[in-house]
Design an enzyme around this catalytic site. Structure first.
Site, mmCIF file in Angstrom:
data_model
loop_
_atom_site.group_PDB
_atom_site.id
_atom_site.type_symbol
_atom_site.label_atom_id
_atom_site.label_comp_id
_atom_site.label_asym_id
_atom_site.label_seq_id
_atom_site.Cartn_x
_atom_site.Cartn_y
_atom_site.Cartn_z
ATOM 1 N N TYR A 55 0.728 -1.234 -0.018
ATOM 2 C CA TYR A 55 -0.160 0.108 -0.005
ATOM 3 C C TYR A 55 0.954 1.364 -0.185
ATOM 4 C CZ TYR A 55 1.125 0.956 4.981
ATOM 5 O OH TYR A 55 1.571 1.197 6.245
ATOM 6 N N LYS A 100 6.396 -1.803 1.901
ATOM 7 C CA LYS A 100 5.001 -1.142 2.589
ATOM 8 C C LYS A 100 4.184 -2.077 2.407
ATOM 9 C CE LYS A 100 3.291 3.290 3.321
ATOM 10 N NZ LYS A 100 3.594 3.259 4.739
ATOM 11 N N GLU A 120 12.985 2.515 13.476
ATOM 12 C CA GLU A 120 12.024 3.825 12.926
ATOM 13 C C GLU A 120 10.910 3.792 14.266
ATOM 14 O OE1 GLU A 120 10.002 2.539 9.419
ATOM 15 O OE2 GLU A 120 9.952 0.705 9.910
ATOM 16 N N LEU A 175 11.115 1.308 6.633
ATOM 17 C CA LEU A 175 10.433 1.864 5.452
ATOM 18 C C LEU A 175 10.933 3.129 4.998
ATOM 19 C CD1 LEU A 175 7.726 1.491 3.812
ATOM 20 C CD2 LEU A 175 7.178 3.696 4.993
HETATM 21 N N1 PDD Z 1 3.015 5.121 7.516
HETATM 22 N N2 PDD Z 1 7.695 3.766 8.695
HETATM 23 C C1 PDD Z 1 6.506 3.136 8.988
HETATM 24 C C2 PDD Z 1 6.406 1.792 9.567
HETATM 25 C C3 PDD Z 1 5.457 3.614 8.561
HETATM 26 O O1 PDD Z 1 4.110 3.105 8.556
HETATM 27 C C4 PDD Z 1 5.580 4.908 7.908
HETATM 28 C C5 PDD Z 1 4.158 5.729 7.244
HETATM 29 C C6 PDD Z 1 6.667 5.650 7.814
HETATM 30 C C7 PDD Z 1 6.825 7.225 7.290
HETATM 31 O O2 PDD Z 1 6.960 7.130 5.686
HETATM 32 P P1 PDD Z 1 6.125 8.350 4.927
HETATM 33 O O3 PDD Z 1 6.801 9.355 5.456
HETATM 34 O O4 PDD Z 1 6.386 8.027 3.603
HETATM 35 O O5 PDD Z 1 4.657 8.375 5.430
HETATM 36 C C8 PDD Z 1 7.878 5.012 8.341
HETATM 37 C C9 PDD Z 1 1.783 5.462 6.962
HETATM 38 C C10 PDD Z 1 1.620 7.065 6.787
HETATM 39 C C11 PDD Z 1 0.474 4.659 7.304
HETATM 40 O O6 PDD Z 1 0.791 3.601 7.478
HETATM 41 O O7 PDD Z 1 -0.439 5.075 7.791
#
Ligand code: PDD
Length: 286
Positions: free
Chosen positions: A32, A147, A179, A203
């Site tokens: 996703y 993801k 993270e 991620l």
């Molecule tokens: N999640 N690490 C993890 C495990 C995440 O789920 C996310 C973001 C990030 C940050 O990535 P980005 O800057 O591209 O949003 C890092 C999204 C927002 C979610 O699962 O809703």
């Protein structure tokens, strides 16, 4: 009622249905993206689509739509929504199977789903006072760069924070900062921004990239490298970043103040200002 997209069709979200034999439902076999939209302009769509393509390649699925098709779908859904700032969610699963079987079907018919929700960025109070976090050993798998929709570990880890009245769980693995449960984490020590290096354990965040770009542009010294758990625990500042949370200061970790004050630090205040400037001028295209 929000418009969604499912397998070639635009329809009201409440009417979207997938078969129970979908591998996304039974196995979490899918990937996703979450794309922030400011003033109806998707932010860094090309980068999100590139990360989606990398996730799909890693789980051995072909990219089901061309970038122009994704763009068209997203534009249409964004235009139909009542709100200006949005969070577009898109997901691709390996689709339905005839009988439950872990191994892939001979021919996969991916399920492609897109929806939008209002983008609710954190209230000013959280930015001004900071958030509290707990820590946990990272018990996820070794492909956190994908993801994937199979987010059970992330959900349990995030709930751990909520159970402690906190906003995020900071993950450590083998003595290193990785993270957050749903965010990337930065540390600041002696005026230097420390960012864990991208690898298979985290991620590759789009917001992470933005923060590093803003730091470079404005001359904030940065080191992208492995960050020790000890360094994170003794940092002057800790930040979390994500597409929906933007940048937030973590001021308490496991009931201990981060830095001297337990308040948002000077580097955060600078970064937050740069981020808002960038949002107004670039993301909103003002
Ligand atoms: N999640 N690490 C993890 C495990 C995440 O789920 C996310 C973001 C990030 C940050 O990535 P980005 O800057 O591209 O949003 C890092 C999204 C927002 C979610 O699962 O809703």
């Amino acid at each position: 009622m929000n418009t969604a997209y499912l397998n070639g069709e635009f329809l009201p979200l409440a009417e979207a249905r997938v078969p129970v034999m979908d591998r996304g439902f039974l196995f979490g076999d899918g990937v996703y993206e979450v794309i922030p939209v400011y003033s109806r302009r998707p932010f860094r769509l090309a980068e999100h689509l590139r990360r989606l393509a990398a996730s799909l390649a890693a789980i051995r699925l072909e990219v089901p739509l061309a970038d122009a098709e994704w763009t068209h779908i997203i534009e249409r859904i964004v235009a139909a929504a009542e709100f200006q700032d949005q969070s577009v969610y898109l997901q691709v699963t390996r689709g339905p199977m005839a009988v439950r079987n872990h191994a892939f079907p001979a021919v996969a018919t991916p399920t492609v789903f897109v929806m939008t929700e209002p983008l609710v960025t954190p209230p000013a109070e959280l930015r001004e006072h900071g958030i509290a976090a707990v820590s946990a050993a990272d018990n996820r798998w070794h492909r956190c760069d994908i993801k994937a929709t199979s987010l059970l570990a992330n959900c349990l880890l995030r709930q751990r924070a909520v159970d402690h009245g906190c906003a995020e769980t900071v993950l450590f693995r083998d003595g290193f900062l990785i993270e957050g449960a749903a965010s990337n984490i930065f540390a600041v020590k002696d005026g230097v921004l420390l960012a864990p290096i991208k690898n298979h354990l985290m991620l590759p965040g789009i917001t992470y990239d933005v923060v590093l770009e803003l730091a470079a542009q404005h001359g904030l010294p940065t080191q992208v490298r492995d960050v020790l758990e000890d360094e994170a625990r003794n940092a002057d500042e800790l930040w979390m970043t994500s597409s929906t949370k933007e940048v937030l200061p973590i001021v308490m970790l496991d009931d201990r103040k981060v830095g001297a004050g337990g308040t948002p630090g000077p580097a955060f205040k600078q970064m937050y200002g740069w981020y808002q400037q960038f949002k107004a001028s670039v993301m909103r295209g003002a």
